[in-house]
Design a protein around this motif. Sequence first.
Motif, PDB file in Angstrom:
ATOM      1  N   UNK A 181      23.660  28.250  37.580  1.00  0.00           N
ATOM      2  CA  UNK A 181      23.414  29.198  38.683  1.00  0.00           C
ATOM      3  C   UNK A 181      24.513  29.122  39.725  1.00  0.00           C
ATOM      4  N   UNK A 182      24.923  27.878  40.017  1.00  0.00           N
ATOM      5  CA  UNK A 182      25.979  27.696  41.024  1.00  0.00           C
ATOM      6  C   UNK A 182      27.305  28.268  40.507  1.00  0.00           C
ATOM      7  N   UNK A 183      27.589  27.996  39.233  1.00  0.00           N
ATOM      8  CA  UNK A 183      28.821  28.552  38.618  1.00  0.00           C
ATOM      9  C   UNK A 183      28.836  30.071  38.732  1.00  0.00           C
ATOM     10  N   UNK A 184      27.672  30.680  38.433  1.00  0.00           N
ATOM     11  CA  UNK A 184      27.578  32.140  38.479  1.00  0.00           C
ATOM     12  C   UNK A 184      27.764  32.646  39.912  1.00  0.00           C
ATOM     13  N   UNK A 185      27.134  31.960  40.868  1.00  0.00           N
ATOM     14  CA  UNK A 185      27.269  32.359  42.284  1.00  0.00           C
ATOM     15  C   UNK A 185      28.720  32.221  42.722  1.00  0.00           C
ATOM     16  N   UNK A 186      29.388  31.141  42.307  1.00  0.00           N
ATOM     17  CA  UNK A 186      30.806  30.946  42.661  1.00  0.00           C
ATOM     18  C   UNK A 186      31.662  32.063  42.065  1.00  0.00           C
ATOM     19  N   UNK A 187      31.381  32.375  40.779  1.00  0.00           N
ATOM     20  CA  UNK A 187      32.160  33.427  40.097  1.00  0.00           C
ATOM     21  C   UNK A 187      31.981  34.762  40.816  1.00  0.00           C
ATOM     22  N   UNK A 193      34.871  37.009  42.488  1.00  0.00           N
ATOM     23  CA  UNK A 193      35.022  38.415  42.089  1.00  0.00           C
ATOM     24  C   UNK A 193      35.001  39.330  43.321  1.00  0.00           C
ATOM     25  N   UNK A 194      34.051  39.062  44.249  1.00  0.00           N
ATOM     26  CA  UNK A 194      33.942  39.892  45.467  1.00  0.00           C
ATOM     27  C   UNK A 194      35.229  39.789  46.286  1.00  0.00           C
ATOM     28  N   UNK A 195      35.819  38.587  46.322  1.00  0.00           N
ATOM     29  CA  UNK A 195      37.084  38.396  47.062  1.00  0.00           C
ATOM     30  C   UNK A 195      38.208  39.205  46.437  1.00  0.00           C
ATOM     31  N   UNK A 196      38.320  39.152  45.117  1.00  0.00           N
ATOM     32  CA  UNK A 196      39.356  39.955  44.426  1.00  0.00           C
ATOM     33  C   UNK A 196      39.117  41.442  44.680  1.00  0.00           C
ATOM     34  N   UNK A 197      37.855  41.855  44.605  1.00  0.00           N
ATOM     35  CA  UNK A 197      37.555  43.281  44.768  1.00  0.00           C
ATOM     36  C   UNK A 197      37.856  43.766  46.177  1.00  0.00           C
ATOM     37  N   UNK A 198      37.680  42.899  47.171  1.00  0.00           N
ATOM     38  CA  UNK A 198      38.029  43.285  48.548  1.00  0.00           C
ATOM     39  C   UNK A 198      39.538  43.556  48.620  1.00  0.00           C
ATOM     40  N   UNK A 199      40.332  42.721  47.954  1.00  0.00           N
ATOM     41  CA  UNK A 199      41.793  42.935  47.938  1.00  0.00           C
ATOM     42  C   UNK A 199      42.145  44.208  47.179  1.00  0.00           C
TER      43      UNK A 199
END
Length: 108
Positions: A4-10, A14-20
């Motif tokens: 679950x933590x791995x998925x939340x981190x991923x 992903x959200x950070x890349x998408x903001x860029x």
Amino acid sequence: MNEEKDMADARAILAGYRASIDNIDAALIHMLAERFRCTKAVGVLKAEHGLPPADPSREQQQIARLRQLAKDANLDPDFAEKFLNFVVREVIRHHEQIAANNGAAKAG
Ligand SMILES: C=C(O[C@@H]1C=C(C(=O)O)C=C[C@H]1O)C(=O)O
């Protein structure tokens, strides 16, 4: 639990890349709008002076330059050439329209 933590981190990464990606897309739109604002002024200048809409020798210089810039930036030069050709085709279409309107205005 760890999964679950791995998925939340991923998802956060992903959200950070998408903001860029969204910022870059916005910059591309603004840069394209500015380029077309400039090329439309070129279209008016050409129409007023009877210059042809397309300039193939200028395009060849731009292609050579952008291919080299793409190589240096680790971007596929074929893609860079295709992208430039796509944009220039639209510019020439605008120039043809401007020339036709200019001719119609002079005739009328
Ligand atoms: C803008 C011009 O007109 C056309 C469009 C070009 C472009 O979009 O870069 C380049 C050459 C021409 O075919 C120009 O002649 O500079």
